[in-house]
Design an enzyme around this catalytic site. Structure first.
Site, PDB file in Angstrom:
ATOM      1  N   HIS A  20       0.829  -1.210   0.000  1.00 41.90           N
ATOM      2  CA  HIS A  20       0.000   0.000   0.000  1.00 41.90           C
ATOM      3  C   HIS A  20       0.861   1.256   0.000  1.00 41.90           C
ATOM      4  CE1 HIS A  20      -2.893  -2.884   2.161  1.00 41.90           C
ATOM      5  NE2 HIS A  20      -3.049  -2.961   0.873  1.00 41.90           N
ATOM      6  N   ASP A 117      -5.890   6.370   0.151  1.00 39.69           N
ATOM      7  CA  ASP A 117      -5.951   5.097  -0.577  1.00 39.69           C
ATOM      8  C   ASP A 117      -7.283   4.402  -0.296  1.00 39.69           C
ATOM      9  OD1 ASP A 117      -5.686   3.752   1.856  1.00 39.69           O
ATOM     10  OD2 ASP A 117      -3.645   3.050   1.486  1.00 39.69           O
TER      11      ASP A 117
END
Ligand code: UDP
Length: 485
Positions: A20, A117
């Site tokens: 991530h 995100d």
């Protein structure tokens, strides 16, 4: 709000884990170098292995963005031991909101843009409170985005579990999703993981725009559907910016070690690299079959091995870096290391993947199809053997093998049972030896070139990022005007 003549300041938020954080760091670098933004990255820390911390440190270089680590909140009272990775990540990001809010308020220069995100979409409310523009960065591909924003609709029209459906799930204008390929949160409609995913599917289109880690030439049909008001555009109301491929760039060549000395001696494109991302682990039985399949293929290999899990195909994301360096505890088949001594290298736990994939001796990637790994393979022109394990990897594998033509895969999904050594041998040989592999290799090299074009001045991803800067400025002006009224 700051005067518009000053530099835009983007605040980026990343959930825990290298998979991530790395794309967020790379996006940050591009905002600095191509758009001249100031960038502050808030990264919620995870307790991963030292090797993974190293990769994050190297991705942070050169130090173009300020990176501020937010302490991981204590969620032990909020999730049970059975909680899925996606649930844990969403809860962590939810509980990190107060820390994020206060960290943003202590920044010397107030932000003008916020980009979160997939797991951080609940923090978009902070951007609203600050009256700044708000974006979501999907570090995966457009087909995944399509499913994610269409899930609230599927939730209304599909009865029963998705995995029990007899027909593929239709997504307007896109390739349908087979029931066995659905993303992890869709495996159980009664689990919290599903509700968390639904919520993100509702939140993404409420942003001012969505950045997605793909590029126009890779997924033209899906992107067109997402933008078409008669198809997915009905739900995906926010503009889409294709900013991919965003991959880690190679650092300066480090000191040589045994692995690279060995790779240097192998013929061009003769080695298959085997690795299952930061979280992939296999069952003991599957580990044995993989070892023997690699041996039977008679191909050279570099294999990143992790200690086996109890369940077949289970990817234990938060513990995958564990295990010692002593390979004798990895339950490899008797005599395997000795027999393959000259043809293979077995690396415990973690290896410098990008450096390996970019080595000229590497000609195939046996991969779990995580999106970062997929992009690293494409941008190095390496064809794949798809071995999807968790998250959205089954969709990735289907897209790579059936839509784009960059991979071969097994008959049965590795998560459905043990794939035998003979089939593993055949898959490796199809890519490394047989004519079919040449076709895939040519295709991946063609896609690699299209990826390079996307980032050249005037290319689709380059233009998308410039457009994003313009839109940020317009939104900024509008909000300032409203404030001054
Ligand atoms: N990675 C690595 N060495 C390893 C395993 C993973 O450098 O031994 C890196 C890999 O290059 C990629 C990231 O970790 O950048 C994994 O991301 P991906 O999206 O492929 O998979 P995830 O770990 O999120 O499942």
């Amino acid at each position: 709000m700051q005067s518009l003549t000053t530099k835009p300041h983007a605040v980026l938020l990343s959930s825990p884990g290298a998979g991530h954080l790395i794309p967020v760091l790379e996006l940050g670098k591009r905002l600095v170098t191509l758009l001249n933004f100031d960038v502050t990255i808030f990264a919620v820390a995870s307790h991963k292995s030292a090797a993974e911390s190293d990769i994050i440190q190297s991705a942070m270089r050169p130090n173009l963005c300020e990176v501020i680590e937010l302490p991981p909140p204590d969620i032990s009272a909020l999730v049970g031991p059975e909680a899925k990775v996606g649930t844990i990540l969403r809860v962590i990001m939810r509980e990190a909101k107060p820390a994020l809010r206060s960290a943003i308020s202590s920044l010397k220069s107030p932000p003008t843009v916020m980009i979160v995100d997939l797991f951080g979409t609940e923090s978009l409310v902070i951007a609203e409170e600050l009256e700044i523009s708000k974006y979501v960065f999907i570090a995966s591909h457009a087909w995944f985005l399509a499913l994610s924003v269409y899930i609230p609709t599927l939730d209304k029209i599909v009865q029963g579990e998705y995995v029990d459906q007899k027909e593929p799930l239709d997504i307007p204008g896109c390739m349908p999703v087979r029931p066995e390929d659905v993303v992890d949160p869709m495996l159980d409609r009664n689990d919290q993981h599903y509700f968390e995913y639904l919520r993100s599917g509702e939140e993404i289109p409420l942003s001012d725009g969505v950045l997605v880690n793909t590029w126009k030439d890779l997924q033209p049909k899906t992107l067109a559907a997402l933008r078409d008001d008669k198809l997915l555009g009905r739900v995906m109301k926010a503009p889409i910016y294709t900013v991919g491929p965003i991959v880690r760039s190679l650092g300066p060549a480090g000191s040589k070690n045994e692995l690279f000395d060995w790779l240097d001696k192998q013929p061009s494109e003769s080695v298959v690299f085997v690795s299952f991302g930061s979280g992939g682990t296999l069952s003991t039985e599957q580990l044995t079959e993989l070892a023997l399949g690699l041996e039977l293929s008679q191909q050279r290999f570099v294999w990143v091995v992790r200690p086996p899990t109890v369940k077949t195909g289970d990817g234990s994301f938060f513990t995958a870096g564990n295990g010692g360096d002593d390979l004798s505890s990895y339950l490899l088949p008797e005599g395997f290391l000795t027999r393959t001594h000259h043809t293979g290298m077995v690396v415990p736990k973690w290896a410098p993947q990008l450096e390996i994939l970019s080595h000229p001796s590497v000609g195939g990637f046996f991969s779990h199809c995580g999106w970062n790994s997929t992009l690293e393979s494409i941008t190095n022109g390496v064809p794949m053997i798809a071995w999807p394990l968790y998250a959205e990897q089954k969709m990735n594998a289907t897209m790579l093998a059936e839509e784009v033509g960059l991979a071969v895969r097994s008959e049965k999904l590795p998560t459905k049972g043990v794939v035998g050594r003979e089939e593993i041998k055949c898959m490796v040989r199809r890519v490394m030896v047989e004519e079919e592999g040449n076709g895939i290799r040519n295709k991946v090299k063609e896609i690699k070139r299209s990826a390079e074009r996307a980032w050249k001045e005037g290319g689709s991803s380059y233009n998308a990022l410039s457009l994003l800067a313009k839109q940020c400025e317009i939104i900024c002006k509008q909000r300032q005007k409203m404030k001054n009224l």
